[in-house]
Enzyme design. Structure first.
Site, PDB file in Angstrom:
ATOM      1  N   CYS A  58      -1.125  27.922 -25.617  1.00  0.00           N
ATOM      2  CA  CYS A  58      -1.039  29.245 -26.230  1.00  0.00           C
ATOM      3  C   CYS A  58      -0.223  29.241 -27.514  1.00  0.00           C
ATOM      4  O   CYS A  58      -0.088  30.285 -28.170  1.00  0.00           O
ATOM      5  CB  CYS A  58      -0.475  30.260 -25.242  1.00  0.00           C
ATOM      6  SG  CYS A  58       1.261  29.997 -24.875  1.00  0.00           S
TER       7      CYS A  58
ATOM      8  N   TYR B 210       2.801  -8.036  16.820  1.00  0.00           N
ATOM      9  CA  TYR B 210       3.542  -9.202  16.356  1.00  0.00           C
ATOM     10  C   TYR B 210       4.708  -9.606  17.237  1.00  0.00           C
ATOM     11  O   TYR B 210       5.509 -10.438  16.855  1.00  0.00           O
ATOM     12  CB  TYR B 210       4.037  -9.003  14.925  1.00  0.00           C
ATOM     13  CG  TYR B 210       4.722  -7.675  14.662  1.00  0.00           C
ATOM     14  CD1 TYR B 210       5.955  -7.377  15.239  1.00  0.00           C
ATOM     15  CD2 TYR B 210       4.131  -6.726  13.840  1.00  0.00           C
ATOM     16  CE1 TYR B 210       6.575  -6.170  14.996  1.00  0.00           C
ATOM     17  CE2 TYR B 210       4.758  -5.516  13.582  1.00  0.00           C
ATOM     18  CZ  TYR B 210       5.983  -5.244  14.175  1.00  0.00           C
ATOM     19  OH  TYR B 210       6.591  -4.053  13.932  1.00  0.00           O
TER      20      TYR B 210
ATOM     21  N   LYS C 129       4.003  -9.069   6.773  1.00  0.00           N
ATOM     22  CA  LYS C 129       4.835  -7.904   7.067  1.00  0.00           C
ATOM     23  C   LYS C 129       4.006  -6.656   6.775  1.00  0.00           C
ATOM     24  O   LYS C 129       3.829  -6.259   5.627  1.00  0.00           O
ATOM     25  CB  LYS C 129       6.106  -7.910   6.228  1.00  0.00           C
ATOM     26  CG  LYS C 129       7.061  -6.814   6.635  1.00  0.00           C
ATOM     27  CD  LYS C 129       8.410  -6.993   6.006  1.00  0.00           C
ATOM     28  CE  LYS C 129       9.415  -6.025   6.583  1.00  0.00           C
ATOM     29  NZ  LYS C 129       9.074  -4.627   6.374  1.00  0.00           N
TER      30      LYS C 129
ATOM     31  N   ASP D 246       2.757  -2.926   6.436  1.00  0.00           N
ATOM     32  CA  ASP D 246       3.474  -1.755   5.960  1.00  0.00           C
ATOM     33  C   ASP D 246       2.898  -0.502   6.600  1.00  0.00           C
ATOM     34  O   ASP D 246       2.035   0.166   6.045  1.00  0.00           O
ATOM     35  CB  ASP D 246       3.357  -1.695   4.424  1.00  0.00           C
ATOM     36  CG  ASP D 246       4.420  -0.803   3.824  1.00  0.00           C
ATOM     37  OD1 ASP D 246       5.345  -0.411   4.558  1.00  0.00           O
ATOM     38  OD2 ASP D 246       4.327  -0.507   2.624  1.00  0.00           O
TER      39      ASP D 246
ATOM     40  N   CYS E 108       0.017  33.102 -21.151  1.00  0.00           N
ATOM     41  CA  CYS E 108      -0.398  31.709 -21.307  1.00  0.00           C
ATOM     42  C   CYS E 108      -1.466  31.390 -20.252  1.00  0.00           C
ATOM     43  O   CYS E 108      -1.207  31.472 -19.047  1.00  0.00           O
ATOM     44  CB  CYS E 108       0.829  30.807 -21.146  1.00  0.00           C
ATOM     45  SG  CYS E 108       0.433  29.069 -21.305  1.00  0.00           S
TER      46      CYS E 108
ATOM     47  N   GLU F 272       4.474 -14.648   9.325  1.00  0.00           N
ATOM     48  CA  GLU F 272       3.545 -13.552   9.597  1.00  0.00           C
ATOM     49  C   GLU F 272       3.519 -12.599   8.420  1.00  0.00           C
ATOM     50  O   GLU F 272       4.468 -12.536   7.647  1.00  0.00           O
ATOM     51  CB  GLU F 272       4.018 -12.765  10.831  1.00  0.00           C
ATOM     52  CG  GLU F 272       4.090 -13.598  12.081  1.00  0.00           C
ATOM     53  CD  GLU F 272       4.768 -12.843  13.223  1.00  0.00           C
ATOM     54  OE1 GLU F 272       4.924 -11.617  13.123  1.00  0.00           O
ATOM     55  OE2 GLU F 272       5.133 -13.512  14.195  1.00  0.00           O
TER      56      GLU F 272
ATOM     57  N   CYS G  39       6.927  26.606 -21.214  1.00  0.00           N
ATOM     58  CA  CYS G  39       6.369  27.632 -22.081  1.00  0.00           C
ATOM     59  C   CYS G  39       6.826  28.989 -21.550  1.00  0.00           C
ATOM     60  O   CYS G  39       6.519  29.345 -20.412  1.00  0.00           O
ATOM     61  CB  CYS G  39       4.835  27.551 -22.064  1.00  0.00           C
ATOM     62  SG  CYS G  39       4.074  29.009 -22.777  1.00  0.00           S
TER      63      CYS G  39
ATOM     64  N   CYS H 147       3.538  25.191 -27.120  1.00  0.00           N
ATOM     65  CA  CYS H 147       2.672  25.096 -25.946  1.00  0.00           C
ATOM     66  C   CYS H 147       1.267  24.689 -26.389  1.00  0.00           C
ATOM     67  O   CYS H 147       0.689  25.324 -27.284  1.00  0.00           O
ATOM     68  CB  CYS H 147       2.636  26.435 -25.219  1.00  0.00           C
ATOM     69  SG  CYS H 147       1.483  26.441 -23.845  1.00  0.00           S
TER      70      CYS H 147
ATOM     71  N   LYS I 246      10.320  -9.988   0.801  1.00  0.00           N
ATOM     72  CA  LYS I 246       9.572  -8.828   0.282  1.00  0.00           C
ATOM     73  C   LYS I 246       8.955  -9.148  -1.070  1.00  0.00           C
ATOM     74  O   LYS I 246       9.631  -9.678  -1.947  1.00  0.00           O
ATOM     75  CB  LYS I 246      10.512  -7.643   0.124  1.00  0.00           C
ATOM     76  CG  LYS I 246      11.160  -7.194   1.425  1.00  0.00           C
ATOM     77  CD  LYS I 246      10.432  -6.063   2.056  1.00  0.00           C
ATOM     78  CE  LYS I 246      10.919  -4.775   1.469  1.00  0.00           C
ATOM     79  NZ  LYS I 246      10.559  -3.608   2.242  1.00  0.00           N
TER      80      LYS I 246
HETATM   81  S1  IVH Z   1       9.309  -8.414  13.697  1.00  0.00           S
HETATM   82  C1  IVH Z   1      13.432  -8.357  15.302  1.00  0.00           C
HETATM   83  N1  IVH Z   1       7.039  -8.834  12.480  1.00  0.00           N
HETATM   84  O1  IVH Z   1       9.058  -4.480   9.664  1.00  0.00           O
HETATM   85  C2  IVH Z   1      12.062  -8.397  14.809  1.00  0.00           C
HETATM   86  N2  IVH Z   1       8.190  -6.802  12.045  1.00  0.00           N
HETATM   87  O2  IVH Z   1      12.319  -4.295   9.231  1.00  0.00           O
HETATM   88  C3  IVH Z   1      11.644  -7.137  14.175  1.00  0.00           C
HETATM   89  N3  IVH Z   1       7.012  -5.286  10.528  1.00  0.00           N
HETATM   90  O3  IVH Z   1      10.229  -2.023  11.677  1.00  0.00           O
HETATM   91  C4  IVH Z   1      10.254  -6.964  13.915  1.00  0.00           C
HETATM   92  N4  IVH Z   1       5.268  -6.576  10.178  1.00  0.00           N
HETATM   93  O4  IVH Z   1       7.815  -2.369  11.903  1.00  0.00           O
HETATM   94  C5  IVH Z   1       8.069  -7.990  12.654  1.00  0.00           C
HETATM   95  N5  IVH Z   1       4.999  -9.305  11.491  1.00  0.00           N
HETATM   96  C6  IVH Z   1       6.015  -8.482  11.673  1.00  0.00           C
HETATM   97  C7  IVH Z   1       6.088  -7.232  11.021  1.00  0.00           C
HETATM   98  C8  IVH Z   1       7.200  -6.415  11.241  1.00  0.00           C
HETATM   99  C9  IVH Z   1       5.848  -5.411   9.905  1.00  0.00           C
HETATM  100  C10 IVH Z   1       7.917  -4.131  10.383  1.00  0.00           C
HETATM  101  C11 IVH Z   1       8.423  -3.609  11.687  1.00  0.00           C
HETATM  102  C12 IVH Z   1       9.903  -3.367  11.517  1.00  0.00           C
HETATM  103  C13 IVH Z   1      10.170  -3.776  10.115  1.00  0.00           C
HETATM  104  C14 IVH Z   1      11.361  -4.696  10.110  1.00  0.00           C
END
Ligand code: IVH
Length: 669
Positions: free
Chosen positions: A409, A225, A115, A117, A430, A113, A424, A406, A312
């Protein structure tokens, strides 16, 4: 009111409130004001308190936690909100895979999936109805943000199918689309409010706003999710998510089942590029074991599950050419080097400039003009230069030398021992320091003078109409009208706005003076401890540092500010104009919340005097009457209210509000 009358009134109120909820949350078409809505809810609450036997779980008072002040309460998470362990390399991913394979005997399937943000959210549904939304908090308990979450259109309030577990939890991420984020920050900068650093902070900040209307205006989105329940429909994560999609939840279609590590890596590689086209930020990929049985077998460590991991992505970087370095002088005289870059697209916007912080940073990077530099967006909104590509250096490259005078000035710059910045020292003459101080003085959190922006201040300064902020109060409309782009109307507005600012409260005046290290919060603290500017001027270093929050740095800055006779003269001029230099008890904020409402005040009060209540009501647009009639909207009822008044109120059906309820309703408590 007897029992059966109460029962039917309660039912009528609930229906009415539900209708308003629906109009507001689903259709975004409110038919009544917030205030009127709160009145209904308040009446229902009062009746339910008086006749608790009629309280049911589906009552609007219960559904929103009877939290009419919209403050955040904390609740425990039924299932703790865990975090994920992070990996950055394929090797680490392989380790994870090996552990999973070992536990499963080689049969494991993964769900990959995005992740997202944003800010994580946990929403409980009971009998198909959105019951409560909690932020992550510390993972065990979170803040209740139900009302705010309900404004997010992609989150269902009520499910259209009955085939759902009696109670279940949906977890997801609240997101602010990048376009909304950019627009919001532009507005904030214009309004002199500090911009959000990134969409994640903006989403999290918005979720914690007290006013759901503002939340609604910020176009938040949500991606789910995770489905949690005692009786889940399927034995694997993927099918459960797809089931939830069928119930009306927004499940991202990027989700994919991968059977081998290679497939997982392909997914990661694909999204590394593709993510740039998404309307919101992702910072990696989440890889989850699909089988719930295997998830259970793998279990969890202290804070994160062994059955899932986050891969990440590195922060996005681009390389571009450094064209020049300019040096900016701020209102306190600090000189900041800024890199001017060949425009380049990075993480959703075009970057032309990057901060270089100070001379040390330039030396550390060994920066040369014409260098190809790597630019990255960190947590800050302004991008930074993180490195130099030396292979591109050529004869045209020239080492960057930090200026010694500066740029505005000409005064030789000073660098204090132990400090990183040059500044400055020409405080008084100034130009950017003078203009910066005036800009700070008029800003929203300071004197809040409308109609005057950076450009107008520039203009007034260049035409020699102002040299310090006290000069603002001597401006005349006739002097403004001939200025470029200013008509009679805007000139009038500016003058009115300047005049209005005379009533600005003391703590904001203190902030407006622009004393180094005295920000908004410190100014408030100072105003509480030193009730007038004369007390503050005469305070010595010990008296100052005896106040919590005031350390030696702030204290000596205050002392040297007042040691400067020019500043004392400036304050004396402001005093003569009538600017407030001592604390005055403010009774109320002004609003039009009580427009068209007539109040009768009766009885004795604890929190404000009767006179103050009168003022509060009038300041908020309401009217005061001396006796109860058919025209009375409310009675503000204190202790010892006479029985005849009570009878009269009942006779005309006028609701009674006690002082706490009243203050809550006008947002004072
Ligand atoms: S699963 C135990 N799925 O990432 C499972 N988390 O450090 C925990 N997050 O605070 C969450 N996308 O807010 C999961 N597809 C995704 C996610 C997701 C973003 C965030 C979530 C959590 C942090 C995990």
């Amino acid at each position: 009111m007897n029992k059966s009358e109460a029962k039917s009134r309660i039912e009528k109120l609930r229906k009415e409130i539900e209708e308003h909820d629906h109009r507001y949350y689903v259709h975004n078409k409110p038919a009544i004001s917030d205030f009127e809505y709160d009145i209904l809810l308040n009446e229902l609450n009062t009746l339910e308190k008086k006749f608790p036997e009629f309280i049911v779980e589906s009552s609007p008072t219960q559904r929103i936690g009877s939290d009419i002040t919209k403050e955040f309460r904390q609740f425990e998470h039924k299932y703790p909100m865990l975090s994920l362990s992070n990996t950055y390399t394929e090797d680490e991913l392989r380790d994870f895979h090996n552990k999973v394979q070992k536990a499963s005997g080689g049969q494991a399937e993964y769900v990959c999936e995005l992740k997202f943000d944003g800010a994580s959210i946990s929403i409980t549904y009971r009998k198909g109805i959105l019951f409560r939304a909690l932020t992550r908090g510390d993972g065990d308990k979170g803040d209740e943000v139900t009302l705010n979450v309900k404004t997010i259109r992609s989150i269902p309030l009520r499910l259209s199918t009955e085939k759902v577990p009696d109670e279940f939890v949906m977890r997801g991420e609240i997101l602010m689309p990048r376009a909304v984020f950019n627009r919001l920050n532009e507005e904030r900068i214009k309004a002199d409010i500090s911009p959000f650093a990134n969409p994640r902070n903006a989403a999290a900040g918005t979720l914690k706003l007290l006013d759901p209307h503002t939340v609604a205006s910020r176009s938040l989105d949500c991606m789910f999710y995770f489905l949690l329940a005692e009786d889940l429909p399927h034995d694997n994560h993927y099918d459960n998510l797809m089931e939830a999609a069928g119930w009306g939840f927004r499940i991202p279609d990027s989700i994919s089942v991968c059977r081998t590590l290679n497939e997982v890596i392909q997914f990661i590689t694909y999204w590394e590029e593709e993510r740039k086209k998404l309307p919101y930020d992702i910072d990696g990929i989440v890889i989850k074991v699909n089988s719930l049985r295997l998830q259970e077998e793998l279990g969890i460590t202290a804070k994160s599950p062994r059955w899932a991991i986050a891969y990440k992505y590195k922060a996005e970087q681009v390389s571009t050419r450094l064209l020049s370095v300019s040096f900016q002088v701020g209102r306190t005289g600090t000189v900041t080097p800024v890199a001017n870059l060949e425009p380049v697209f990075l993480a959703g916007s075009t970057v032309k400039r990057a901060t270089l912080h100070n001379a040390d940073q330039i030396a550390l990077l060994d920066l040369h003009l014409n260098d190809m530099v790597y630019v990255e967006k960190g947590g800050e909104i302004i991008p930074k230069i993180v490195g130099v590509d030396h292979s591109f250096r050529n004869d045209r490259s020239r080492k960057i030398v930090f200026i010694s005078n500066c740029p505005e000035c000409g005064t030789p710059l000073v660098k204090n021992e132990g400090e990183a910045n040059h500044f400055c020292p020409n405080y008084l003459h100034c130009p950017p320091q003078i203009k910066g101080r005036i800009e700070h003085f008029i800003s929203r959190k300071a004197m809040d003078i409308d109609g005057l922006g950076e450009e107008t201040i520039d203009l007034l300064y260049n035409k020699k109409l102002i040299r310090d902020f006290a000069d603002l109060y001597e401006l005349k409309t006739e002097q403004l009208i001939p200025l470029e782009r200013l008509g009679e109307k805007s000139a009038d507005n500016i003058i009115n706005s300047i005049r209005k600012s005379i009533a600005t409260p003391y703590h904001r005046v203190l902030f407006a003076l622009g004393i180094r290290h005295v920000g908004e919060t410190v100014a408030k603290t100072i105003a509480k401890k030193f009730k007038s500017i004369d007390d503050l001027i005469s305070a010595d270093i010990e008296q100052l540092t005896s106040v919590r929050e005031i350390g030696p740095k702030i204290a000596s800055s205050i002392i040297s500010f007042f040691a400067d006779n020019d500043n004392i003269l400036l304050i004396n001029r402001l005093k003569a104009i009538g600017i407030r230099f001592s604390e005055v008890v403010e009774t109320s904020i002004k609003s039009d919340r009580l427009n068209g409402k007539t109040f009768v005040i009766s009885g004795v009060f604890q929190k404000h005097s009767r006179e103050e209540y009168k003022e509060i009501i009038e300041k908020n647009g309401g009217k005061i009457a001396t006796s109860i009639s058919g025209n009375t909207s409310f009675v503000l009822a204190g202790e010892n209210m006479g029985p005849s008044k009570k009878e009269k109120a009942e006779e005309y059906g006028v609701p009674l509000l006690d002082e706490t309820e009243f203050l809550k309703l006008i947002g004072e408590e």
